[in-house]
Design a protein around this motif. Structure first.
Motif, PDB file in Angstrom:
ATOM      1  N   SER A   1     -49.968   5.097  -6.231  1.00  0.00           N
ATOM      2  CA  SER A   1     -51.105   5.438  -7.103  1.00  0.00           C
ATOM      3  C   SER A   1     -52.440   5.056  -6.477  1.00  0.00           C
ATOM      4  CB  SER A   1     -50.974   4.723  -8.448  1.00  0.00           C
ATOM      5  OG  SER A   1     -49.746   5.055  -9.007  1.00  0.00           O
ATOM      6  N   LEU A   2     -52.416   4.312  -5.381  1.00  0.00           N
ATOM      7  CA  LEU A   2     -53.680   3.925  -4.737  1.00  0.00           C
ATOM      8  C   LEU A   2     -54.297   5.097  -3.969  1.00  0.00           C
ATOM      9  CD1 LEU A   2     -52.659   0.384  -3.404  1.00  0.00           C
ATOM     10  CD2 LEU A   2     -54.132   0.900  -5.355  1.00  0.00           C
ATOM     11  N   GLY A   3     -53.548   6.187  -3.820  1.00  0.00           N
ATOM     12  CA  GLY A   3     -54.107   7.389  -3.195  1.00  0.00           C
ATOM     13  C   GLY A   3     -54.230   7.293  -1.677  1.00  0.00           C
ATOM     14  N   ILE A   4     -53.420   6.482  -1.054  1.00  0.00           N
ATOM     15  CA  ILE A   4     -53.450   6.368   0.401  1.00  0.00           C
ATOM     16  C   ILE A   4     -52.044   6.673   0.949  1.00  0.00           C
ATOM     17  CG2 ILE A   4     -55.339   4.737   0.808  1.00  0.00           C
ATOM     18  CD1 ILE A   4     -52.619   2.821   0.683  1.00  0.00           C
ATOM     19  N   TRP A   5     -51.926   6.715   2.266  1.00  0.00           N
ATOM     20  CA  TRP A   5     -50.599   6.926   2.845  1.00  0.00           C
ATOM     21  C   TRP A   5     -49.765   5.643   2.668  1.00  0.00           C
ATOM     22  CZ3 TRP A   5     -50.901   9.652   8.315  1.00  0.00           C
ATOM     23  CH2 TRP A   5     -51.397  10.948   8.155  1.00  0.00           C
ATOM     24  N   VAL A   6     -48.527   5.824   2.224  1.00  0.00           N
ATOM     25  CA  VAL A   6     -47.609   4.680   2.108  1.00  0.00           C
ATOM     26  C   VAL A   6     -46.366   5.021   2.934  1.00  0.00           C
ATOM     27  CG1 VAL A   6     -46.176   3.308   0.538  1.00  0.00           C
ATOM     28  CG2 VAL A   6     -48.431   4.109  -0.211  1.00  0.00           C
TER      29      VAL A   6
ATOM     30  N   MET B   1     -41.520  11.217  -2.193  1.00  0.00           N
ATOM     31  CA  MET B   1     -41.951  11.845  -0.937  1.00  0.00           C
ATOM     32  C   MET B   1     -42.133  13.340  -1.157  1.00  0.00           C
ATOM     33  SD  MET B   1     -39.458   9.781   1.615  1.00  0.00           S
ATOM     34  CE  MET B   1     -39.476   7.987   1.576  1.00  0.00           C
ATOM     35  N   ASP B   2     -41.220  13.909  -1.932  1.00  0.00           N
ATOM     36  CA  ASP B   2     -41.302  15.342  -2.210  1.00  0.00           C
ATOM     37  C   ASP B   2     -42.555  15.669  -3.018  1.00  0.00           C
ATOM     38  OD1 ASP B   2     -39.881  17.746  -1.716  1.00  0.00           O
ATOM     39  OD2 ASP B   2     -39.526  17.893  -3.877  1.00  0.00           O
ATOM     40  N   GLN B   3     -42.996  14.711  -3.834  1.00  0.00           N
ATOM     41  CA  GLN B   3     -44.218  14.941  -4.629  1.00  0.00           C
ATOM     42  C   GLN B   3     -45.472  14.553  -3.854  1.00  0.00           C
ATOM     43  OE1 GLN B   3     -43.314  12.244  -7.828  1.00  0.00           O
ATOM     44  NE2 GLN B   3     -41.398  13.331  -8.257  1.00  0.00           N
ATOM     45  N   ASN B   4     -45.318  14.285  -2.548  1.00  0.00           N
ATOM     46  CA  ASN B   4     -46.440  13.882  -1.678  1.00  0.00           C
ATOM     47  C   ASN B   4     -47.113  12.591  -2.126  1.00  0.00           C
ATOM     48  OD1 ASN B   4     -46.205  16.029   0.056  1.00  0.00           O
ATOM     49  ND2 ASN B   4     -47.430  17.347  -1.286  1.00  0.00           N
ATOM     50  N   ARG B   5     -46.395  11.739  -2.856  1.00  0.00           N
ATOM     51  CA  ARG B   5     -46.992  10.456  -3.258  1.00  0.00           C
ATOM     52  C   ARG B   5     -46.749   9.408  -2.179  1.00  0.00           C
ATOM     53  NH1 ARG B   5     -48.477   9.109  -8.008  1.00  0.00           N
ATOM     54  NH2 ARG B   5     -47.255   7.220  -8.357  1.00  0.00           N
ATOM     55  N   VAL B   6     -45.643   9.562  -1.457  1.00  0.00           N
ATOM     56  CA  VAL B   6     -45.278   8.629  -0.384  1.00  0.00           C
ATOM     57  C   VAL B   6     -44.968   9.476   0.846  1.00  0.00           C
ATOM     58  CG1 VAL B   6     -43.544   6.921   0.300  1.00  0.00           C
ATOM     59  CG2 VAL B   6     -44.325   6.997  -2.056  1.00  0.00           C
ATOM     60  N   LEU B   7     -45.254   8.970   2.025  1.00  0.00           N
ATOM     61  CA  LEU B   7     -45.008   9.763   3.236  1.00  0.00           C
ATOM     62  C   LEU B   7     -43.513  10.071   3.390  1.00  0.00           C
ATOM     63  CD1 LEU B   7     -47.379   8.003   5.777  1.00  0.00           C
ATOM     64  CD2 LEU B   7     -47.739  10.163   4.595  1.00  0.00           C
ATOM     65  N   PRO B   8     -43.178  11.278   3.861  1.00  0.00           N
ATOM     66  CA  PRO B   8     -41.760  11.636   4.022  1.00  0.00           C
ATOM     67  C   PRO B   8     -41.185  10.985   5.273  1.00  0.00           C
ATOM     68  CG  PRO B   8     -43.151  13.438   4.753  1.00  0.00           C
ATOM     69  CD  PRO B   8     -44.079  12.366   4.265  1.00  0.00           C
ATOM     70  N   TYR B   9     -41.032   9.687   5.214  1.00  0.00           N
ATOM     71  CA  TYR B   9     -40.673   8.904   6.399  1.00  0.00           C
ATOM     72  C   TYR B   9     -39.847   7.706   5.955  1.00  0.00           C
ATOM     73  CZ  TYR B   9     -41.510   6.074  10.639  1.00  0.00           C
ATOM     74  OH  TYR B   9     -41.374   5.329  11.786  1.00  0.00           O
ATOM     75  N   LEU B  10     -38.714   7.499   6.591  1.00  0.00           N
ATOM     76  CA  LEU B  10     -37.921   6.297   6.312  1.00  0.00           C
ATOM     77  C   LEU B  10     -37.513   5.668   7.633  1.00  0.00           C
ATOM     78  CD1 LEU B  10     -35.306   7.139   3.493  1.00  0.00           C
ATOM     79  CD2 LEU B  10     -37.320   5.685   3.297  1.00  0.00           C
TER      80      LEU B  10
END
Ligand code: SF4
Length: 441
Positions: A225-230, A248-257
């Protein structure tokens, strides 16, 4: 800070988790009114924050302590190697003090005792500026310390103790303050990120006016919710990790694990005493990718573990291909003092380990090349990590700083700033990196 304040130098070795400890230490020193020196000459004492994970890292730490003693003379040792003071004193009996990892108060006590601030303490002006050891636009955020597992090759639990999660409130408050100071990407780190909150029994806590369980999903959701890359590192493939993928699919968190699998063969994993069993790993990966096909997976592996047979190693190579791991790191097995695997039968000859390492890296390189080729023609948001004379060094959402690849982009027309986001169309690829062109909107 008084210009006559004593100055402390700091040598930081090891992983991002140790780097975060170094940042904490520097800021505590500044709060007390000490200055920070970039050189040995200028420093009144030097703190060496050591790594003691592998024997090669221990040697590097001992060398760094020796250099600091030669160049400065007043040396305080902390970090992982600080848990074995006798080992340090055997080589360097003259160090001023030794403290274990995260024993910040012991380090500060030694500094204030041996190098006191001479000016009137009531007039001392602690620095209010916050020091980060990473560039302004990204920061490591450590959410817990220690680990509950007992992998046979690892001594982290004996060095850093069992899992100790920070409260959500404290993590979120640090994250907000980093964002206020310019951070645009948070790299979430710990020894075992998916286990976050387990030691706190996932207790309910009040966060942003909501009652939430202390667990990795809620934490990541609030950070998003901070609006930055996580970006998530050191995630073990527990079943509940699947809940993170929709974010990740909702672009809230980077698609990266970043998932440290370490091996794939069930028998090797058993000997390694790894927390996860690989029987379901491939299924999990394909389930994650069915939720978000863009998911990029980074992992590290160990080759040449005691008793690893040729067929177990080949199993790993095949698995790597089937799992289509995007970014891969590999370590050659080495004994670590104190690890249980030292006593295992079947230690392999260095030549065999080297041969397996070379074959593993060559397969990983082919895979990386293929995966990067698939990105040609696609358009991604990238962050600028560095501005060069005629090009920009960027990084896509699929790559973490310092460990993954880059996207190189020619630029002669416009002024860009480090940390700025740009849209890049990928034009070419190599084994590990991409080239692209800027799309100016
Ligand atoms: S999960 Fe295993 S390798 Fe990772 S820190 Fe814990 S014991 Fe060490």
């Amino acid at each position: 800070m008084d210009k006559n304040s004593p100055k402390i130098g700091l040598v930081s070795l090891g992983c991002p988790k140790a780097l975060v400890d170094s940042e904490v230490l520097i800021n505590k020193l500044q709060t007390l009114g000490y200055g920070i020196s970039q050189t040995y000459d200028n420093a009144d004492a030097v703190v060496v924050n050591t790594c003691g994970f592998l024997d090669s890292a221990k040697t590097e730490s001992l060398n760094a302590i020796g250099e600091a003693l030669n160049e400065n003379g007043k040396v305080i040792v902390t970090g992982c190697l600080g848990s074995t003071p006798e080992f340090i004193r055997d080589s360097h009996p003259n160090v001023m003090a030794i403290a274990g990892p995260q024993k910040f108060n012991e380090v500060l006590d030694s500094i204030t005792e041996n190098i006191p601030i001479k000016s009137n303490p009531f007039e001392a002006k602690p620095s209010s500026s916050y020091v980060k050891l990473t560039p302004r636009h990204y920061s490591y955020l450590k959410i817990s310390e220690g680990c509950n597992h007992k992998c046979s090759f690892c001594i982290i639990p004996s060095l850093r103790g069992p899992l100790k999660s920070r409260s959500m409130a404290s993590i979120l408050s640090e994250a907000k303050s980093l964002v206020e100071r310019g951070t645009k990407e948070l790299l979430i780190i710990s020894q075992d990120t998916s286990a976050y909150g387990l030691d706190l029994k996932f207790e309910e806590t009040l966060v942003n006016g909501k009652k939430l369980k202390t667990n990795i999903y809620n934490l990541v959701n609030e950070l998003a919710s901070l609006g930055i890359w996580v970006r998530l590192h050191y995630i073990y493939p527990y079943p509940h990790v699947k809940q993170l993928i929709p974010l990740m699919d909702q672009n809230r968190v980077l698609p990266y694990l970043d998932v440290p699998f370490q091996h794939a063969h069930p028998d090797v994993l058993k000997r390694m005493a790894r927390p996860s069993n690989n029987v379901h790993d491939l299924e999990q990966i394909s389930e994650w990718r069915s939720i978000n096909p863009d998911l990029s997976i980074r992992s590290t592996f160990i080759v040449g573990f005691p008793g690893e047979t040729e067929s177990e190693f080949n199993f790993l190579l095949d698995w790597l291909e089937e799992a289509k791991i995007d970014r891969v790191g590999c370590f050659k097995y080495e004994d670590v003092s104190g690890a249980r695997s030292n006593a295992m039968e079947g230690h392999l000859h260095d030549d065999i380990i080297q041969d397996r390492y070379d074959r593993f890296m060559s397969r990983a390189q082919q895979l990386s090349e293929l995966k990067l080729k698939e990105k040609i023609g696609k358009t991604f948001t990238c962050v600028i990590d560095s501005v060069e004379q005629d090009h920009l060094i960027c990084r896509s959402i699929f790559d973490a700083p310092e460990i993954d690849g880059i996207v190189s982009v020619p630029n002669k027309q416009r002024y860009y700033r480090v940390g700025e986001h740009v849209t890049v169309k990928i034009k070419d690829s190599s084994e590990y990196d991409l080239e692209g062109e800027l799309l100016i909107s």
